[in-house]
Scaffold this motif. Structure first.
Motif, PDB file in Angstrom:
ATOM      1  N   LEU A 131       2.004  -5.353   9.098  1.00  0.00           N
ATOM      2  CA  LEU A 131       1.939  -6.802   9.269  1.00  0.00           C
ATOM      3  C   LEU A 131       2.363  -7.540   8.002  1.00  0.00           C
ATOM      4  O   LEU A 131       2.994  -8.595   8.072  1.00  0.00           O
ATOM      5  CB  LEU A 131       0.526  -7.212   9.675  1.00  0.00           C
ATOM      6  N   ALA A 132       2.009  -6.987   6.845  1.00  0.00           N
ATOM      7  CA  ALA A 132       2.454  -7.601   5.590  1.00  0.00           C
ATOM      8  C   ALA A 132       3.971  -7.549   5.481  1.00  0.00           C
ATOM      9  O   ALA A 132       4.613  -8.505   5.028  1.00  0.00           O
ATOM     10  CB  ALA A 132       1.807  -6.888   4.402  1.00  0.00           C
ATOM     11  N   ASN A 133       4.562  -6.443   5.910  1.00  0.00           N
ATOM     12  CA  ASN A 133       6.015  -6.315   5.883  1.00  0.00           C
ATOM     13  C   ASN A 133       6.674  -7.304   6.845  1.00  0.00           C
ATOM     14  O   ASN A 133       7.706  -7.906   6.536  1.00  0.00           O
ATOM     15  CB  ASN A 133       6.409  -4.886   6.245  1.00  0.00           C
ATOM     16  N   ILE A 166       9.470  -6.490  -0.247  1.00  0.00           N
ATOM     17  CA  ILE A 166       8.424  -5.570  -0.709  1.00  0.00           C
ATOM     18  C   ILE A 166       7.466  -6.219  -1.707  1.00  0.00           C
ATOM     19  O   ILE A 166       6.239  -6.114  -1.550  1.00  0.00           O
ATOM     20  CB  ILE A 166       9.058  -4.293  -1.291  1.00  0.00           C
ATOM     21  N   PRO A 167       7.949  -6.912  -2.750  1.00  0.00           N
ATOM     22  CA  PRO A 167       6.992  -7.550  -3.674  1.00  0.00           C
ATOM     23  C   PRO A 167       6.084  -8.565  -2.988  1.00  0.00           C
ATOM     24  O   PRO A 167       4.890  -8.650  -3.295  1.00  0.00           O
ATOM     25  CB  PRO A 167       7.901  -8.222  -4.708  1.00  0.00           C
ATOM     26  N   VAL A 168       6.639  -9.325  -2.047  1.00  0.00           N
ATOM     27  CA  VAL A 168       5.821 -10.310  -1.337  1.00  0.00           C
ATOM     28  C   VAL A 168       4.780  -9.608  -0.464  1.00  0.00           C
ATOM     29  O   VAL A 168       3.619 -10.033  -0.397  1.00  0.00           O
ATOM     30  CB  VAL A 168       6.709 -11.230  -0.482  1.00  0.00           C
ATOM     31  N   ALA A 169       5.178  -8.528   0.198  1.00  0.00           N
ATOM     32  CA  ALA A 169       4.232  -7.786   1.031  1.00  0.00           C
ATOM     33  C   ALA A 169       3.099  -7.211   0.190  1.00  0.00           C
ATOM     34  O   ALA A 169       1.921  -7.281   0.571  1.00  0.00           O
ATOM     35  CB  ALA A 169       4.958  -6.668   1.779  1.00  0.00           C
ATOM     36  N   ILE A 170       3.446  -6.654  -0.975  1.00  0.00           N
ATOM     37  CA  ILE A 170       2.416  -6.110  -1.867  1.00  0.00           C
ATOM     38  C   ILE A 170       1.497  -7.225  -2.366  1.00  0.00           C
ATOM     39  O   ILE A 170       0.270  -7.068  -2.415  1.00  0.00           O
ATOM     40  CB  ILE A 170       3.067  -5.374  -3.047  1.00  0.00           C
ATOM     41  N   GLY A 171       2.082  -8.353  -2.723  1.00  0.00           N
ATOM     42  CA  GLY A 171       1.271  -9.482  -3.172  1.00  0.00           C
ATOM     43  C   GLY A 171       0.351 -10.002  -2.085  1.00  0.00           C
ATOM     44  O   GLY A 171      -0.800 -10.376  -2.351  1.00  0.00           O
ATOM     45  N   PHE A 172       0.843 -10.005  -0.847  1.00  0.00           N
ATOM     46  CA  PHE A 172       0.031 -10.461   0.280  1.00  0.00           C
ATOM     47  C   PHE A 172      -1.172  -9.542   0.486  1.00  0.00           C
ATOM     48  O   PHE A 172      -2.303 -10.004   0.680  1.00  0.00           O
ATOM     49  CB  PHE A 172       0.897 -10.499   1.535  1.00  0.00           C
ATOM     50  N   ALA A 208      -2.497  -7.607  -1.812  1.00  0.00           N
ATOM     51  CA  ALA A 208      -3.374  -7.777  -2.973  1.00  0.00           C
ATOM     52  C   ALA A 208      -4.258  -9.013  -2.809  1.00  0.00           C
ATOM     53  O   ALA A 208      -5.443  -8.997  -3.169  1.00  0.00           O
ATOM     54  CB  ALA A 208      -2.533  -7.890  -4.244  1.00  0.00           C
ATOM     55  N   LEU A 209      -3.695 -10.076  -2.255  1.00  0.00           N
ATOM     56  CA  LEU A 209      -4.481 -11.287  -2.014  1.00  0.00           C
ATOM     57  C   LEU A 209      -5.610 -11.019  -1.022  1.00  0.00           C
ATOM     58  O   LEU A 209      -6.753 -11.462  -1.222  1.00  0.00           O
ATOM     59  CB  LEU A 209      -3.571 -12.400  -1.494  1.00  0.00           C
ATOM     60  N   LEU A 210      -5.303 -10.280   0.032  1.00  0.00           N
ATOM     61  CA  LEU A 210      -6.334  -9.938   1.010  1.00  0.00           C
ATOM     62  C   LEU A 210      -7.420  -9.064   0.386  1.00  0.00           C
ATOM     63  O   LEU A 210      -8.607  -9.214   0.698  1.00  0.00           O
ATOM     64  CB  LEU A 210      -5.700  -9.216   2.202  1.00  0.00           C
ATOM     65  N   VAL A 211      -7.012  -8.156  -0.491  1.00  0.00           N
ATOM     66  CA  VAL A 211      -7.991  -7.304  -1.177  1.00  0.00           C
ATOM     67  C   VAL A 211      -8.932  -8.152  -2.021  1.00  0.00           C
ATOM     68  O   VAL A 211     -10.157  -7.949  -2.022  1.00  0.00           O
ATOM     69  CB  VAL A 211      -7.273  -6.257  -2.050  1.00  0.00           C
ATOM     70  N   LEU A 212      -8.383  -9.122  -2.742  1.00  0.00           N
ATOM     71  CA  LEU A 212      -9.211  -9.987  -3.580  1.00  0.00           C
ATOM     72  C   LEU A 212     -10.202 -10.790  -2.738  1.00  0.00           C
ATOM     73  O   LEU A 212     -11.364 -10.961  -3.127  1.00  0.00           O
ATOM     74  CB  LEU A 212      -8.321 -10.933  -4.391  1.00  0.00           C
ATOM     75  N   VAL A 213      -9.744 -11.267  -1.592  1.00  0.00           N
ATOM     76  CA  VAL A 213     -10.643 -12.020  -0.713  1.00  0.00           C
ATOM     77  C   VAL A 213     -11.779 -11.130  -0.228  1.00  0.00           C
ATOM     78  O   VAL A 213     -12.949 -11.536  -0.208  1.00  0.00           O
ATOM     79  CB  VAL A 213      -9.865 -12.608   0.481  1.00  0.00           C
ATOM     80  N   ASN A 214     -11.453  -9.899   0.150  1.00  0.00           N
ATOM     81  CA  ASN A 214     -12.486  -8.978   0.623  1.00  0.00           C
ATOM     82  C   ASN A 214     -13.442  -8.573  -0.493  1.00  0.00           C
ATOM     83  O   ASN A 214     -14.643  -8.406  -0.251  1.00  0.00           O
ATOM     84  CB  ASN A 214     -11.839  -7.732   1.237  1.00  0.00           C
ATOM     85  N   LEU A 215     -12.919  -8.412  -1.702  1.00  0.00           N
ATOM     86  CA  LEU A 215     -13.786  -8.072  -2.825  1.00  0.00           C
ATOM     87  C   LEU A 215     -14.722  -9.225  -3.176  1.00  0.00           C
ATOM     88  O   LEU A 215     -15.822  -8.999  -3.696  1.00  0.00           O
ATOM     89  CB  LEU A 215     -12.942  -7.697  -4.046  1.00  0.00           C
ATOM     90  N   ARG A 216     -14.297 -10.435  -2.886  1.00  0.00           N
ATOM     91  CA  ARG A 216     -15.140 -11.596  -3.185  1.00  0.00           C
ATOM     92  C   ARG A 216     -16.418 -11.572  -2.363  1.00  0.00           C
ATOM     93  O   ARG A 216     -17.475 -11.988  -2.823  1.00  0.00           O
ATOM     94  CB  ARG A 216     -14.354 -12.890  -2.921  1.00  0.00           C
TER      95      ARG A 216
END
Length: 220
Positions: free
Chosen positions: A117-119, A136-142, A144-152
């Motif tokens: 889905l990120a791709n 690819i960089p945008v997908a990885i960044g997307f 990473a953003l979801l990971v940060l939200v979940n870690l919050r």
């Protein structure tokens, strides 16, 4: 040598803090999880597989989803513990490796789903607005953003999920309304609803479309 122990203060608990206090967050989580963003990314693939009878695999997927929901509802009332499918596999087979395998497969399916889905987000959709943006960089960044939200926190991730689900539902409602207006004004071709794609056997086409229907683990 004497040892001393410190008693825990009264009312002290080691349980996790309950951060979700409303069923509305759970409702949007289930709705968003059931709809799946794959409805936006895989419809073209499904149409190529089956043609105008695109609605058939969607109906089949709905039936399977209802069966899955009924099964989970029955199991969660019988075994009201966290763990999901892995927990139920443990109760059914009493084999640690089966429990691990089921849990691992569920985790792997979630990871590959997020990656796909990120791709799609960084490729098909975002590039329509920004043609030269790298996928690819945008997908990885997307991700990473979801990971940060979940870690919050769980509550924060569910709140973000509410926004995503509202956007997803709004898009689907707009599509349904526009389609109804077009058909109502005589602009559609109802005959195509029963036509299969050329060169694709009906059963194999419907089965392939059903397998590609969801961003979640499919029945295939």
């Amino acid at each position: 040598m004497a040892t001393t122990t410190t008693a825990e203060p009264a009312g002290h608990s080691t349980k996790l803090k309950r951060g979700i206090t409303t069923l509305l967050l759970f409702f949007f989580f289930i709705v968003g999880d059931t709809l799946g963003a794959g409805i936006y990314t895989l419809v073209g693939t499904m149409a190529a597989d089956v043609g105008g009878v695109l609605w058939v695999p969607l109906v089949l997927a709905l039936v399977l989803a209802l069966l899955t929901a009924g099964t989970y509802a029955e199991l969660i009332t019988k075994y009201p513990h966290a763990g999901g499918a892995a927990r139920y596999a443990e109760r059914a087979f009493d084999k640690p490796y089966v429990t691990f395998l089921i849990g691992f497969l569920m985790l792997a399916a979630g990871i590959t789903t997020a990656a796909a889905l990120a791709n799609a987000f960084a490729g098909d959709y975002l590039q329509a607005l920004v043609p030269d943006i790298p996928t690819i960089p945008v997908a990885i960044g997307f991700i990473a953003l979801l990971v940060l939200v979940n870690l919050r926190g769980v509550r924060e991730s569910l709140i973000a999920n509410v926004g995503a689900t509202v956007v997803e539902m709004t898009g689907l409602i707009i599509i349904v309304v526009v389609a109804a207006i077009v058909f109502g004004s005589g602009g559609g071709e109802p005959a195509r609803l029963t036509s299969f794609a050329e060169g694709v056997p009906p059963l194999s086409g419907a089965f392939a479309a059903l397998c590609s229907r969801s961003a979640r683990p499919s029945p295939c």
